[in-house]
Write a protein that holds these residues in place. Structure first.
Motif, PDB file in Angstrom:
ATOM      1  N   TRP A 145      13.594 -21.417  17.876  1.00  0.00           N
ATOM      2  CA  TRP A 145      12.351 -20.882  18.436  1.00  0.00           C
ATOM      3  C   TRP A 145      12.149 -21.398  19.863  1.00  0.00           C
ATOM      4  O   TRP A 145      11.846 -20.638  20.784  1.00  0.00           O
ATOM      5  CB  TRP A 145      11.156 -21.276  17.575  1.00  0.00           C
ATOM      6  N   TYR A 191       4.759 -15.589  21.441  1.00  0.00           N
ATOM      7  CA  TYR A 191       4.883 -17.048  21.398  1.00  0.00           C
ATOM      8  C   TYR A 191       3.523 -17.712  21.179  1.00  0.00           C
ATOM      9  O   TYR A 191       3.416 -18.713  20.465  1.00  0.00           O
ATOM     10  CB  TYR A 191       5.521 -17.569  22.687  1.00  0.00           C
ATOM     11  N   VAL A 196       2.637 -17.147  17.417  1.00  0.00           N
ATOM     12  CA  VAL A 196       3.446 -17.992  16.531  1.00  0.00           C
ATOM     13  C   VAL A 196       3.053 -19.450  16.696  1.00  0.00           C
ATOM     14  O   VAL A 196       2.929 -20.196  15.721  1.00  0.00           O
ATOM     15  CB  VAL A 196       4.945 -17.800  16.825  1.00  0.00           C
ATOM     16  N   THR A 245       0.068 -20.624  14.805  1.00  0.00           N
ATOM     17  CA  THR A 245       0.205 -20.883  13.365  1.00  0.00           C
ATOM     18  C   THR A 245       0.740 -22.280  13.087  1.00  0.00           C
ATOM     19  O   THR A 245       0.815 -22.701  11.942  1.00  0.00           O
ATOM     20  CB  THR A 245       1.155 -19.853  12.721  1.00  0.00           C
ATOM     21  N   ASN A 246       1.150 -22.991  14.161  1.00  0.00           N
ATOM     22  CA  ASN A 246       1.726 -24.331  14.001  1.00  0.00           C
ATOM     23  C   ASN A 246       0.661 -25.410  14.179  1.00  0.00           C
ATOM     24  O   ASN A 246       0.764 -26.272  15.040  1.00  0.00           O
ATOM     25  CB  ASN A 246       2.855 -24.547  15.026  1.00  0.00           C
TER      26      ASN A 246
END
Length: 488
Positions: A157, A212, A215, A218-219
């Motif tokens: 990623w 990006y 995503v 979500t971290n």
């Protein structure tokens, strides 16, 4: 009848020209997908031998085939030398504390929720400023992969975001060699060429940035991840003298890059400074420095995660990549010298009857040349030379062509593992493929900006959007602003 290529050699018929290409692709497919072994070297070597047989059939001597392969290898020697220097630099920058310092403070300043978006943006700004994707990947990108690892973000990623940002600059910076090459082979103005790439570049970058950011959002950090980050930072603090001095090699390399110093001397200077800081800070002797430069840095911190992050680099870590590049480039050089590539491109051109097909074929031909030859320069130069007159016949500006070959050439190069660009990315960022585990290759679809840009270019070709036509009052208007024109 056969045609003559630029070296006055009979160009083989399409069926003959496709033999070494198709057989080599078949061998690669069998080895990778059937035997689950990602080592394309020997398949490419056999492809070179098959191409040499086609050359012999066409009346060429072995010396001619050899000269074609060596010519492309000679052109690519700066890339190979850059890989060697980067291997040396990585090990000494870890030993000196340069990379550990960047990771340590990066973990404190960057939040996981926007790390990927920040990675792409930072790499974009650096590569745009210095015009070198490779320098960006080998310096800033290397540190960002380490930070992502500590955050628990998979390396593929982070690598996808690094590649998206780094190759953005290689596409639109006036300092970039590929940007200037695309303008030169199509006989267009380099600044007009850069302006005409904005309609594909800006949407691709915005879409990639949005992905990006989503995503990354979500971290959210959980307690176990925070504990992992704390362990990494404490380990770095315990084993390295963190501060301003370890950052000196990076500052100097960036200054040299901004000063338009060539990558090899700039990176080698960074290696020397890294070695000097390592010797000064930790007392490493000359033999230890040379061992690091050749075999990679080694440390036992007592923490497996930290050791796997720091124990890397060295020239030996690049040998797999370098040999892969050499096999691929020799194969591509033989295909060019025998006229096989020219025959295939000529067949594609003969099927083109309108601008839609011409523009789409120009993009896809650059992509295919990238994949077959392993050389980004050939993927720009070959279609750039051959397709140019067809744009003139249809009344369209060659700026459309320069954009097509830049997107199919420069941006696709890092997405092909045996291409010079892809091999460099994988070697520098530590993306290794093992039997049964191809997860490292996931960086390819995750480098969104690199494949979205040519995809948007194909969309424009089909719709006629942002497709420059030549005004009837002049033979060619290379400085015209992008304007919509209906396809024919």
């Amino acid at each position: 009848m056969t045609q003559k290529n630029s070296d006055f050699t009979a160009t083989p018929h399409l069926g003959v020209a496709m033999i070494p290409i198709l057989l080599t692709i078949g061998l690669l497919a069998i080895q990778i997908f059937y035997y689950d072994d990602f080592t394309p070297h020997i398949a490419l070597a056999i492809g070179f031998a098959l191409t040499a047989l086609v050359g012999w059939y066409q009346g060429l001597r072995w010396q001619d085939i050899e000269a074609g392969a060596f010519r492309v290898l000679h052109i690519a020697m700066p890339s190979i030398a850059t890989l060697i220097v980067v291997g040396m630099l990585v090990s000494t920058w870890i030993a000196s504390g340069t990379v550990p310092t960047l990771i340590y403070y990066g973990l404190a300043l960057i939040d996981p929720s926007w790390f990927l978006a920040a990675t792409m943006l930072l790499c974009s700004l650096v590569s745009l400023s210095i015009g070198s994707s490779w320098t960006t990947v080998g310096t800033v990108g290397l540190a960002l992969v380490g930070i992502g690892y500590a955050f628990g973000i998979p390396a593929y990623w982070t690598a996808g975001a690094v590649v998206s940002g780094s190759f953005f600059g290689d596409k639109v910076s006036p300092l970039s060699d590929t940007t200037n090459l695309a303008a030169a082979v199509t006989e267009t103005n380099v600044f007009a060429h850069i302006r005409n790439m904005m309609p594909t570049t800006i949407p691709a970058m915005l879409i990639a940035m949005a992905i990006y950011a989503f995503v990354g959002g979500t971290n959210s950090a959980d307690p176990s991840q925070l504990a992992h980050i704390t362990d990494i930072r404490q380990g770095l603090e315990a084993h390295f003298a963190l501060g301003l001095l370890p950052l000196l090699p990076l500052v100097v390399v960036m200054a040299l890059a901004f000063g338009k110093i060539a990558p090899i001397p700039a990176l080698f200077t960074g290696f020397v400074l890294g070695a000097g800081v390592a010797a000064h800070q930790y007392g490493y002797n000359l033999n230890e420095i040379l061992t690091f430069a050749h075999s990679g840095f080694q440390i036992d911190t007592g923490t497996q995660a930290l050791d796997s992050l720091l124990n890397r680099g060295g020239v030996s870590s690049m040998t797999w990549v370098i040999t892969l590049m050499m096999f691929a480039l020799a194969f591509g050089g033989a295909l060019e010298r025998t006229g096989c590539l020219e025959s295939v491109v000529g067949a594609i051109m003969r099927t083109t009857r309108c601008f839609r097909g011409l523009q789409t074929n120009a993009i896809l031909t650059s992509v295919a040349t990238n994949a077959v030859s392993g050389d980004v320069y050939l993927s720009i130069a070959l279609p750039g030379r051959m397709f140019g007159p067809e744009y003139d016949k249809l009344g369209y500006s060659r700026l459309n062509l320069s954009r097509a070959i830049e997107e199919g050439g420069t941006l696709v190069s890092p997405l092909i593992p045996w291409n010079a660009g892809g091999a460099f990315v994988m070697g520098t960022l530590g993306l290794s493929v093992t039997p049964g585990d191809y997860s490292a290759l996931l960086y390819i679809p995750l480098a969104f900006a690199c494949w979205l840009s040519p995809a948007i270019g194909i969309l424009y070709a089909q719709t006629g959007w942002f497709s420059l036509q030549v005004p009837q009052t002049s033979t060619r208007d290379d400085d015209a602003a992008p304007a919509a024109a209906p396809s024919q």
